[in-house]
Motif scaffolding. Structure first.
Motif, mmCIF file in Angstrom:
data_model
loop_
_atom_site.group_PDB
_atom_site.id
_atom_site.type_symbol
_atom_site.label_atom_id
_atom_site.label_comp_id
_atom_site.label_asym_id
_atom_site.label_seq_id
_atom_site.Cartn_x
_atom_site.Cartn_y
_atom_site.Cartn_z
ATOM 1 N N GLN A 120 1.614 2.034 -16.870
ATOM 2 C CA GLN A 120 2.609 1.086 -16.375
ATOM 3 C C GLN A 120 2.869 1.324 -14.886
ATOM 4 O OE1 GLN A 120 6.430 1.353 -18.258
ATOM 5 N NE2 GLN A 120 7.173 -0.525 -17.338
ATOM 6 N N ARG A 121 3.002 2.577 -14.482
ATOM 7 C CA ARG A 121 3.250 2.880 -13.068
ATOM 8 C C ARG A 121 2.050 2.510 -12.210
ATOM 9 N NH1 ARG A 121 6.431 8.662 -13.692
ATOM 10 N NH2 ARG A 121 8.265 7.769 -14.683
ATOM 11 N N TYR A 122 0.837 2.745 -12.717
ATOM 12 C CA TYR A 122 -0.362 2.386 -11.970
ATOM 13 C C TYR A 122 -0.433 0.873 -11.788
ATOM 14 C CZ TYR A 122 -5.256 1.826 -10.735
ATOM 15 O OH TYR A 122 -6.420 1.482 -10.101
ATOM 16 N N GLY A 123 -0.159 0.136 -12.857
ATOM 17 C CA GLY A 123 -0.171 -1.327 -12.774
ATOM 18 C C GLY A 123 0.880 -1.848 -11.809
ATOM 19 N N THR A 124 2.052 -1.227 -11.826
ATOM 20 C CA THR A 124 3.114 -1.635 -10.902
ATOM 21 C C THR A 124 2.692 -1.396 -9.457
ATOM 22 O OG1 THR A 124 4.792 -1.116 -12.557
ATOM 23 C CG2 THR A 124 5.530 -1.267 -10.266
ATOM 24 N N SER A 125 2.081 -0.252 -9.193
ATOM 25 C CA SER A 125 1.664 0.039 -7.812
ATOM 26 C C SER A 125 0.547 -0.897 -7.370
ATOM 27 C CB SER A 125 1.228 1.496 -7.680
ATOM 28 O OG SER A 125 0.029 1.727 -8.383
ATOM 29 N N GLN A 126 -0.378 -1.227 -8.260
ATOM 30 C CA GLN A 126 -1.440 -2.172 -7.916
ATOM 31 C C GLN A 126 -0.847 -3.536 -7.593
ATOM 32 O OE1 GLN A 126 -4.728 -1.734 -7.537
ATOM 33 N NE2 GLN A 126 -4.451 0.453 -7.874
ATOM 34 N N GLY A 127 0.097 -3.985 -8.419
ATOM 35 C CA GLY A 127 0.727 -5.279 -8.192
ATOM 36 C C GLY A 127 1.516 -5.310 -6.896
ATOM 37 N N MET A 128 2.204 -4.215 -6.586
ATOM 38 C CA MET A 128 2.975 -4.177 -5.339
ATOM 39 C C MET A 128 2.041 -4.208 -4.135
ATOM 40 S SD MET A 128 6.141 -1.649 -6.187
ATOM 41 C CE MET A 128 6.999 -2.063 -4.686
ATOM 42 N N GLY A 129 0.880 -3.543 -4.256
ATOM 43 C CA GLY A 129 -0.088 -3.573 -3.162
ATOM 44 C C GLY A 129 -0.632 -4.976 -2.936
ATOM 45 N N GLU A 130 -0.911 -5.681 -4.028
ATOM 46 C CA GLU A 130 -1.409 -7.056 -3.905
ATOM 47 C C GLU A 130 -0.357 -7.967 -3.283
ATOM 48 O OE1 GLU A 130 -2.752 -8.371 -7.723
ATOM 49 O OE2 GLU A 130 -4.260 -6.793 -7.867
ATOM 50 N N LEU A 131 0.896 -7.816 -3.722
ATOM 51 C CA LEU A 131 1.964 -8.631 -3.146
ATOM 52 C C LEU A 131 2.180 -8.306 -1.672
ATOM 53 C CD1 LEU A 131 4.605 -8.601 -6.024
ATOM 54 C CD2 LEU A 131 3.229 -10.538 -5.256
ATOM 55 N N ASP A 132 2.063 -7.028 -1.324
ATOM 56 C CA ASP A 132 2.262 -6.622 0.067
ATOM 57 C C ASP A 132 1.188 -7.220 0.968
ATOM 58 O OD1 ASP A 132 3.687 -5.192 2.044
ATOM 59 O OD2 ASP A 132 2.132 -3.640 2.029
ATOM 60 N N ARG A 133 -0.039 -7.285 0.486
ATOM 61 C CA ARG A 133 -1.126 -7.843 1.297
ATOM 62 C C ARG A 133 -0.974 -9.353 1.492
ATOM 63 N NH1 ARG A 133 -3.917 -3.838 -1.493
ATOM 64 N NH2 ARG A 133 -4.515 -5.211 -3.184
ATOM 65 N N GLN A 134 -0.182 -10.003 0.674
ATOM 66 C CA GLN A 134 0.011 -11.439 0.794
ATOM 67 C C GLN A 134 1.109 -11.816 1.782
ATOM 68 O OE1 GLN A 134 0.628 -12.892 -3.168
ATOM 69 N NE2 GLN A 134 -1.464 -12.464 -3.805
ATOM 70 N N THR A 135 1.875 -10.843 2.276
ATOM 71 C CA THR A 135 2.918 -11.132 3.246
ATOM 72 C C THR A 135 2.385 -10.919 4.655
ATOM 73 O OG1 THR A 135 3.768 -8.869 3.275
ATOM 74 C CG2 THR A 135 4.701 -10.368 1.627
ATOM 75 N N SER A 136 3.037 -11.539 5.641
ATOM 76 C CA SER A 136 2.589 -11.402 7.032
ATOM 77 C C SER A 136 2.763 -9.973 7.522
ATOM 78 C CB SER A 136 3.347 -12.375 7.929
ATOM 79 O OG SER A 136 4.733 -12.096 7.881
ATOM 80 N N VAL A 137 3.839 -9.312 7.132
ATOM 81 C CA VAL A 137 4.063 -7.923 7.542
ATOM 82 C C VAL A 137 2.994 -7.026 6.934
ATOM 83 C CG1 VAL A 137 5.674 -5.988 7.407
ATOM 84 C CG2 VAL A 137 6.539 -8.277 7.844
ATOM 85 N N GLY A 138 2.675 -7.248 5.677
ATOM 86 C CA GLY A 138 1.642 -6.445 5.024
ATOM 87 C C GLY A 138 0.292 -6.628 5.677
ATOM 88 N N ARG A 139 -0.052 -7.878 6.026
ATOM 89 C CA ARG A 139 -1.331 -8.129 6.707
ATOM 90 C C ARG A 139 -1.333 -7.473 8.075
ATOM 91 N NH1 ARG A 139 -0.644 -13.211 4.247
ATOM 92 N NH2 ARG A 139 0.275 -14.028 6.145
ATOM 93 N N SER A 140 -0.215 -7.515 8.778
ATOM 94 C CA SER A 140 -0.112 -6.914 10.101
ATOM 95 C C SER A 140 -0.337 -5.406 10.022
ATOM 96 C CB SER A 140 1.266 -7.212 10.705
ATOM 97 O OG SER A 140 1.439 -6.497 11.903
ATOM 98 N N VAL A 141 0.269 -4.760 9.053
ATOM 99 C CA VAL A 141 0.090 -3.315 8.885
ATOM 100 C C VAL A 141 -1.365 -2.999 8.562
ATOM 101 C CG1 VAL A 141 0.708 -1.363 7.395
ATOM 102 C CG2 VAL A 141 2.486 -2.891 8.237
ATOM 103 N N GLU A 142 -1.969 -3.824 7.706
ATOM 104 C CA GLU A 142 -3.375 -3.598 7.352
ATOM 105 C C GLU A 142 -4.280 -3.782 8.577
ATOM 106 O OE1 GLU A 142 -6.519 -5.280 4.057
ATOM 107 O OE2 GLU A 142 -4.376 -5.343 3.613
ATOM 108 N N GLU A 143 -3.978 -4.776 9.398
ATOM 109 C CA GLU A 143 -4.772 -4.986 10.623
ATOM 110 C C GLU A 143 -4.603 -3.814 11.585
ATOM 111 O OE1 GLU A 143 -3.322 -8.740 11.994
ATOM 112 O OE2 GLU A 143 -4.386 -9.871 10.439
#
Length: 169
Positions: A120-143
């Motif tokens: 459950q914790r692994y799935g939650t972290s995967q989902g949060m990572g996917e959601l984070d990459r979909q935001t502009s701030v998340g994309r900026s950090v990744e760039e």
């Protein structure tokens, strides 16, 4: 049918008074379920299944110099009198093994419950990572991360060339 479904089916067959007593006993001492325990306790009392309370007095010998309050009837002594039936015994067929609640009778978590929590914790972290990459701030950090990684690779390559250049001399 899962263990929880079987347990629910067996509990549904109990009369109201016995079900309230089971809920009361199951929630006793659990701070998070104090409200449910209070409701179950009042229901058990209302439905006529309040736990029997026996007055227990210690069997002591009289001590010289202290006044005695009177004779204690034998029915109030420990080991004498009716058996306490306040804690209901589950009917036959209800599982009492380690699968209930994810803990063994000794209080140790079962392997299945630990595995479920980790998944459950692994799935939650995967989902949060996917959601984070979909935001502009998340994309900026990744760039920014990618730009730093590229700069680090380029600097490492420069260091390697300078070390190899010194080796040939």
């Amino acid at each position: 049918m899962s263990d929880a479904e079987e347990l629910v089916a067996l509990l549904a067959q109990l009369p109201d008074a016995e079900l309230a007593a089971v809920v009361e006993a199951a929630t006793d001492g659990k701070a998070g379920l104090a409200a449910l325990h209070a409701v179950a306790q009042s229901l058990a009392a209302t439905l006529g299944h309040a736990p029997d309370v026996i007055d227990v007095t210690p069997d002591t010998l009289p001590v010289e110099g202290y006044p005695q309050s009177g004779a204690v009837p034998a029915s109030g002594q420990v080991g004498v009198g009716p058996v306490v039936t306040g804690i209901p015994v589950p009917p036959a067929g209800i599982p009492t093994g380690p699968s209930i609640g994810g803990y063994t009778s000794g209080g140790v978590p079962t392997f299945e419950s630990v595995r479920d929590k980790v998944e459950q914790r692994y799935g939650t972290s995967q989902g949060m990572g996917e959601l984070d990459r979909q935001t502009s701030v998340g994309r900026s950090v990744e760039e920014q991360w990618d730009a730093r990684a590229k700069a680090a690779r380029e600097r490492l390559e420069q260091i390697r060339k300078s070390v190899h250049g010194n080796d040939s001399e």
